[in-house]
Scaffold this active site. Structure first.
Site, PDB file in Angstrom:
ATOM      1  N   CYS A   2       0.824  -1.204   0.000  1.00  0.00           N
ATOM      2  CA  CYS A   2       0.000   0.000   0.000  1.00  0.00           C
ATOM      3  C   CYS A   2       0.856   1.252   0.000  1.00  0.00           C
ATOM      4  O   CYS A   2       1.970   1.255   0.508  1.00  0.00           O
ATOM      5  CB  CYS A   2      -0.872   0.020   1.240  1.00  0.00           C
ATOM      6  SG  CYS A   2      -1.852  -1.441   1.454  1.00  0.00           S
ATOM      7  N   ARG A  27       5.096   0.029  -5.926  1.00  0.00           N
ATOM      8  CA  ARG A  27       5.072  -0.747  -4.682  1.00  0.00           C
ATOM      9  C   ARG A  27       4.129  -1.944  -4.783  1.00  0.00           C
ATOM     10  O   ARG A  27       4.168  -2.837  -3.941  1.00  0.00           O
ATOM     11  CB  ARG A  27       4.608   0.148  -3.523  1.00  0.00           C
ATOM     12  CG  ARG A  27       5.604   1.234  -3.169  1.00  0.00           C
ATOM     13  CD  ARG A  27       4.987   2.222  -2.213  1.00  0.00           C
ATOM     14  NE  ARG A  27       4.704   1.638  -0.921  1.00  0.00           N
ATOM     15  CZ  ARG A  27       5.456   1.804   0.163  1.00  0.00           C
ATOM     16  NH1 ARG A  27       6.539   2.533   0.088  1.00  0.00           N
ATOM     17  NH2 ARG A  27       5.125   1.257   1.307  1.00  0.00           N
ATOM     18  N   TRP A  75      -3.067  -2.681  -1.425  1.00  0.00           N
ATOM     19  CA  TRP A  75      -2.685  -4.062  -1.771  1.00  0.00           C
ATOM     20  C   TRP A  75      -3.455  -4.932  -0.792  1.00  0.00           C
ATOM     21  O   TRP A  75      -3.200  -4.909   0.409  1.00  0.00           O
ATOM     22  CB  TRP A  75      -1.186  -4.226  -1.608  1.00  0.00           C
ATOM     23  CG  TRP A  75      -0.637  -5.530  -2.112  1.00  0.00           C
ATOM     24  CD1 TRP A  75      -0.280  -5.839  -3.385  1.00  0.00           C
ATOM     25  CD2 TRP A  75      -0.346  -6.693  -1.326  1.00  0.00           C
ATOM     26  NE1 TRP A  75       0.209  -7.122  -3.442  1.00  0.00           N
ATOM     27  CE2 TRP A  75       0.180  -7.674  -2.193  1.00  0.00           C
ATOM     28  CE3 TRP A  75      -0.485  -7.009   0.027  1.00  0.00           C
ATOM     29  CZ2 TRP A  75       0.566  -8.932  -1.765  1.00  0.00           C
ATOM     30  CZ3 TRP A  75      -0.098  -8.270   0.457  1.00  0.00           C
ATOM     31  CH2 TRP A  75       0.418  -9.215  -0.441  1.00  0.00           C
ATOM     32  N   ASN A 101      -1.716   2.077   5.807  1.00  0.00           N
ATOM     33  CA  ASN A 101      -0.820   0.994   5.392  1.00  0.00           C
ATOM     34  C   ASN A 101      -0.522   0.145   6.615  1.00  0.00           C
ATOM     35  O   ASN A 101      -0.325   0.694   7.699  1.00  0.00           O
ATOM     36  CB  ASN A 101       0.515   1.545   4.875  1.00  0.00           C
ATOM     37  CG  ASN A 101       0.375   2.302   3.572  1.00  0.00           C
ATOM     38  OD1 ASN A 101      -0.701   2.348   2.990  1.00  0.00           O
ATOM     39  ND2 ASN A 101       1.459   2.905   3.123  1.00  0.00           N
ATOM     40  N   GLY A 102      -0.423  -1.163   6.428  1.00  0.00           N
ATOM     41  CA  GLY A 102      -0.110  -2.035   7.561  1.00  0.00           C
ATOM     42  C   GLY A 102      -1.290  -2.943   7.863  1.00  0.00           C
ATOM     43  O   GLY A 102      -2.223  -3.064   7.058  1.00  0.00           O
ATOM     44  N   GLU A 501      17.766 -17.506  -8.014  1.00  0.00           N
ATOM     45  CA  GLU A 501      17.379 -16.132  -8.332  1.00  0.00           C
ATOM     46  C   GLU A 501      16.828 -16.044  -9.765  1.00  0.00           C
ATOM     47  O   GLU A 501      15.837 -15.359 -10.018  1.00  0.00           O
ATOM     48  CB  GLU A 501      18.578 -15.206  -8.122  1.00  0.00           C
ATOM     49  CG  GLU A 501      18.394 -13.758  -8.524  1.00  0.00           C
ATOM     50  CD  GLU A 501      17.266 -13.027  -7.807  1.00  0.00           C
ATOM     51  OE1 GLU A 501      16.687 -13.564  -6.854  1.00  0.00           O
ATOM     52  OE2 GLU A 501      16.925 -11.913  -8.236  1.00  0.00           O
ATOM     53  N   LYS A 505      13.057 -14.763 -10.744  1.00  0.00           N
ATOM     54  CA  LYS A 505      12.797 -13.658 -11.685  1.00  0.00           C
ATOM     55  C   LYS A 505      11.751 -14.086 -12.713  1.00  0.00           C
ATOM     56  O   LYS A 505      10.816 -13.353 -13.000  1.00  0.00           O
ATOM     57  CB  LYS A 505      14.074 -13.224 -12.423  1.00  0.00           C
ATOM     58  CG  LYS A 505      15.094 -12.461 -11.643  1.00  0.00           C
ATOM     59  CD  LYS A 505      14.722 -11.039 -11.305  1.00  0.00           C
ATOM     60  CE  LYS A 505      13.963 -10.962 -10.015  1.00  0.00           C
ATOM     61  NZ  LYS A 505      14.654 -10.963  -8.776  1.00  0.00           N
ATOM     62  N   GLU A 508       8.203 -14.505 -11.127  1.00  0.00           N
ATOM     63  CA  GLU A 508       7.587 -13.249 -10.698  1.00  0.00           C
ATOM     64  C   GLU A 508       6.920 -12.488 -11.825  1.00  0.00           C
ATOM     65  O   GLU A 508       5.828 -11.974 -11.669  1.00  0.00           O
ATOM     66  CB  GLU A 508       8.667 -12.311 -10.127  1.00  0.00           C
ATOM     67  CG  GLU A 508       9.074 -12.567  -8.737  1.00  0.00           C
ATOM     68  CD  GLU A 508       9.983 -11.453  -8.243  1.00  0.00           C
ATOM     69  OE1 GLU A 508       9.563 -10.725  -7.348  1.00  0.00           O
ATOM     70  OE2 GLU A 508      11.103 -11.310  -8.766  1.00  0.00           O
ATOM     71  N   HIS A 524      17.547 -36.094  -8.350  1.00  0.00           N
ATOM     72  CA  HIS A 524      16.821 -36.657  -7.208  1.00  0.00           C
ATOM     73  C   HIS A 524      15.346 -36.249  -7.199  1.00  0.00           C
ATOM     74  O   HIS A 524      14.740 -36.157  -6.131  1.00  0.00           O
ATOM     75  CB  HIS A 524      17.510 -36.241  -5.906  1.00  0.00           C
ATOM     76  CG  HIS A 524      18.939 -36.680  -5.854  1.00  0.00           C
ATOM     77  ND1 HIS A 524      19.303 -37.980  -5.568  1.00  0.00           N
ATOM     78  CD2 HIS A 524      20.090 -36.012  -6.125  1.00  0.00           C
ATOM     79  CE1 HIS A 524      20.626 -38.077  -5.628  1.00  0.00           C
ATOM     80  NE2 HIS A 524      21.121 -36.905  -5.968  1.00  0.00           N
ATOM     81  N   LYS A 624       6.282  -4.302  -4.147  1.00  0.00           N
ATOM     82  CA  LYS A 624       7.717  -4.022  -4.119  1.00  0.00           C
ATOM     83  C   LYS A 624       8.251  -4.141  -2.704  1.00  0.00           C
ATOM     84  O   LYS A 624       9.333  -4.652  -2.475  1.00  0.00           O
ATOM     85  CB  LYS A 624       7.971  -2.613  -4.668  1.00  0.00           C
ATOM     86  CG  LYS A 624       9.440  -2.224  -4.714  1.00  0.00           C
ATOM     87  CD  LYS A 624      10.188  -3.088  -5.713  1.00  0.00           C
ATOM     88  CE  LYS A 624      11.679  -2.822  -5.717  1.00  0.00           C
ATOM     89  NZ  LYS A 624      12.407  -3.950  -6.322  1.00  0.00           N
TER      90      LYS A 624
HETATM   91  C1  AGP Z   1      12.449  -9.745  -5.716  1.00  0.00           C
HETATM   92  O1  AGP Z   1      12.413  -9.752  -7.096  1.00  0.00           O
HETATM   93  C2  AGP Z   1      11.169  -9.765  -5.044  1.00  0.00           C
HETATM   94  N1  AGP Z   1      10.257  -8.811  -5.531  1.00  0.00           N
HETATM   95  C3  AGP Z   1      11.143 -10.041  -3.565  1.00  0.00           C
HETATM   96  O2  AGP Z   1      11.474 -11.387  -3.428  1.00  0.00           O
HETATM   97  C4  AGP Z   1      12.043  -9.194  -2.652  1.00  0.00           C
HETATM   98  O3  AGP Z   1      13.382  -9.476  -2.892  1.00  0.00           O
HETATM   99  C5  AGP Z   1      11.669  -9.494  -1.182  1.00  0.00           C
HETATM  100  O4  AGP Z   1      10.335  -9.135  -0.961  1.00  0.00           O
HETATM  101  C6  AGP Z   1      12.569  -8.789  -0.200  1.00  0.00           C
HETATM  102  O5  AGP Z   1      12.494  -7.397  -0.323  1.00  0.00           O
HETATM  103  P1  AGP Z   1      13.575  -6.460   0.312  1.00  0.00           P
HETATM  104  O6  AGP Z   1      14.875  -6.763  -0.325  1.00  0.00           O
HETATM  105  O7  AGP Z   1      13.098  -5.073  -0.001  1.00  0.00           O
HETATM  106  O8  AGP Z   1      13.613  -6.739   1.781  1.00  0.00           O
END
Ligand code: AGP
Length: 629
Positions: A2, A27, A75, A101-102, A501, A505, A508, A524, A624
């Site tokens: 949010c 975000r 969100w 927010n929260g 990683e 990517k 996501e 395995h 984000k």
């Molecule tokens: C990364 O591509 C993601 N969007 C997500 O996994 C992110 O790395 C994770 O939420 C941690 O965020 P931060 O690094 O801001 O703590």
């Protein structure tokens, strides 16, 4: 997650609020809304599920205006993304409106009590509880002073409103960054923070409010970061900050560094692509001033630990979430290899509830791009509570995690807007490499070894530049495989976290199922997934385990699975026709490979997502900055 934006001043605020909400889009959100209060017409709310354009279309049907207003991108946590659940939420039959927010953890019992007292709930959100709760206290104030005009309210320093907000906050369990506006007081916003960031921008005869500095671009560079438990009373001409329970505080106005507010796309089609191509520069910025060739080591200004304390470290815990956790895994290989200190990498969401037996010589690093991730913040607090030194490796200056840590390392990678983290990951890896060098040089690494590592780090930005030349090749490969429904990413040693990683990517932003594995582990279980429509991306630049990974590649080929190899030119020769597609990258030392191999995996995810028509910078369901548990 949010986002909040607010304005009170001399100009009409609607355009500013909409523009501010657009700046917060990165975000992650699923609905948005704004409220304005004006002297002649009272309080007006507009909100809409979906993208901000839906809200703009609604606003076009109204004549909303006002020199005071707040906006919100939601969100969803409690209740689906609908118009009704969007913020602002109105309390007490139209007396006030709240954006939040929260998460309010005790919203159920509060809701029951408020319903019993006659408050009518329209949404499924926890936030509406806050709105009615403040209204209930505000009504008590009104009963005591029914004739409060805006003028007499201002003369009292808005104290009756503050009392109503403060009393409500004392009843809330959970986290909040919130803003409250009152129908009958068109000159004041009351904001409050606990565990969810809020900043106030100070202008000339105007003030701004936001959940991060990006909406303030062009408005002001004077900024006050609110701390937990602080309440801000904001009018056009005044800003009063007070602690919820302890009273008046000094508002510390800071000047925002310009690079933290450069948020345009610089001609790229997406923020993600821009951020991928920025990496030679962001790596230079992360390393700037930190390499000390004369002493063959690295140097950090903000660790706040003496050399003696650092030499006595016997164990390191690296914690974070998502991509930052993957950087932690790279850090484990780095620190164990270069500094010979045992490292554990913990998901922050698990660490916060575990009770690991950690001894006195344990040093904890919270790794985070945003510095606001709720699980990472909570894990760090728990480690602090246990008495461990906790340091942050974070990108956002002044973020909650950076502020609460004993010290740390800023990445200086600039704002990362694309939801999929790219440049923050490579900067985290670079920061961890320098950290491993620094700790290693205090132990067994010789000056010659230290000098070699420094040379390799200094050459890194140019190598990343060279790696970016694979762009066109990767794009063609993306077109070829964009229809596939599952990908495997395989790598060993330093390239195992790189495989995780790469898979994250792709998942996501393209919504394709992808799994990262240590290459040999694939036998395995995951090998059962292999067929002609399941590509395996082998991250196999060169090095000690090269031949072993080639054997794994053979195993995939034998089962008809397409193989995409990310390798250096030597590797390409050795792999030859075994791979269906080869992406060549420059040769670097094994401990720097995750930084170089990240480039093609980021580009592959980007181009596959583009090919599939996905919203690259704002992927569905993602935020984000994940500020809820
Ligand atoms: C990364 O591509 C993601 N969007 C997500 O996994 C992110 O790395 C994770 O939420 C941690 O965020 P931060 O690094 O801001 O703590």
């Amino acid at each position: 997650m949010c986002g909040i934006v607010g304005y009170v001043g001399k100009f009409d605020c609607v355009d500013f609020l909409v523009q501010g909400l657009r700046r917060l889009e990165y975000r992650g959100y699923d609905s948005s809304g704004i409220v304005t209060v004006n002297k002649s017409g009272g309080m007006h709310v507009a909100k809409a599920a979906g993208r901000i354009d839906k809200l703009v279309a609604k606003l076009a049907q109204t004549e909303m205006s006002g020199k005071l207003g707040v906006g919100h991108t939601r969100w969803a946590t409690h209740g689906p993304a609908t118009d009704v659940n969007s913020h602002p939420h109105v309390g007490g039959d139209g007396l006030l409106a709240v954006v939040h927010n929260g998460v309010i953890e005790n919203f159920r019992p509060l809701k029951q009590r408020l319903e019993a007292a006659g408050y009518c709930f329209r949404s499924a959100t926890d936030t509406e509880v806050v709105a009615h709760l403040i209204a209930s206290y505000w009504e008590l104030e009104l009963a005591a002073q029914p004739d409060l005009t805006p003028k007499s309210m201002a003369a009292q320093g808005y104290e009756p409103l503050v009392r109503a907000v403060r009393a409500s906050l004392q009843k809330l369990h959970g986290t909040y960054g919130l803003a409250v506006v009152f129908r009958d007081y068109p000159d004041v916003i009351i904001a409050a923070k606990l565990g969810s960031p809020l900043v106030v921008g100070v202008g000339d005869g105007e003030h701004f409010l936001a959940s991060d500095p990006s909406p303030l671009v062009g408005g002001t560079d004077k900024i006050v970061y609110l701390d937990d438990h602080e309440i801000a009373v904001i009018t056009a001409d005044s800003l009063r900050v007070l602690h919820r329970d302890l009273g008046e505080k000094h508002a510390d106005v800071q000047t925002l560094a310009t690079n933290t507010i450069e948020v345009d796309m610089a001609g790229y089609e997406h923020f993600m692509l821009k951020e991928i191509f920025e990496q030679p520069d962001t790596l230079r910025n992360t390393m700037r001033g930190r390499l000390k060739p004369d002493e063959a080591t690295a140097h950090f200004g903000g660790l706040n630990l003496t050399a003696k304390e650092l030499r006595s470290v016997r164990r390191i815990v690296l914690t974070g979430c998502g991509t930052s956790w993957h950087a932690g895994l790279v850090g484990e290989y780095l620190i164990e290899e270069l500094a010979r200190i045992p490292v554990e990498v913990e998901y922050a969401s698990e660490l916060r509830y575990r009770n690991p037996p950690l001894d006195d010589g344990t040093l904890v690093f919270a790794i985070t791009q945003s510095g606001e991730t709720a699980d990472t913040l909570a894990a760090m607090r728990e480690m602090k509570r246990m008495g461990h030194m906790t340091l942050a490796i974070s990108n956002v200056v002044g973020s909650s995690i950076a502020k609460e840590a004993h010290g740390g390392i800023y990445l200086h990678a600039g704002p990362e807007i694309g939801v999929a983290s790219t440049k923050a990951f490579t900067s985290q890896c670079a920061a961890l490499t320098m950290l491993a060098l620094y700790l290693g040089r205090m132990r067994h690494l010789s000056p010659v070894q230290g000098a070699q590592i420094i040379e390799q780090l200094q050459a890194l930005p140019d190598k990343v530049n060279a790696a970016l030349e694979c762009d066109a090749v990767v794009r063609r490969i993306a077109e070829k495989y964009a229809h596939c429904r599952t990908f495997l990413y395989l790598g060993r040693q330093f390239n195992f976290p790189a495989a995780l990683e790469g898979a994250l990517k792709l998942k996501e932003i393209s919504y394709i199922h992808a799994e990262g594995y240590p290459a040999a582990e694939m036998k395995h279980g995951p090998i059962a997934l292999v067929d002609s429509e399941t590509p395996s991306v082998f991250i196999v630049p060169q090095g000690a385990v090269f031949d072993k990974v080639i054997s794994n590649m053979e195993e995939i080929k034998a089962r008809g699975g397409p193989v995409i190899a990310i390798t250096c030119s030597e590797g390409a020769k050795a792999i030859g026709a075994l791979a269906d597609d080869i992406i060549e990258i420059p040769t670097v030392a094994d401990f720097l490979q995750p930084i170089i191999t990240a480039i093609p995996t980021q580009l592959l995810a980007y181009y596959i997502a583009l090919e599939r028509g996905c919203d690259v910078d704002k992927p569905r369901n993602l935020a984000k900055s994940v500020t809820v548990e």
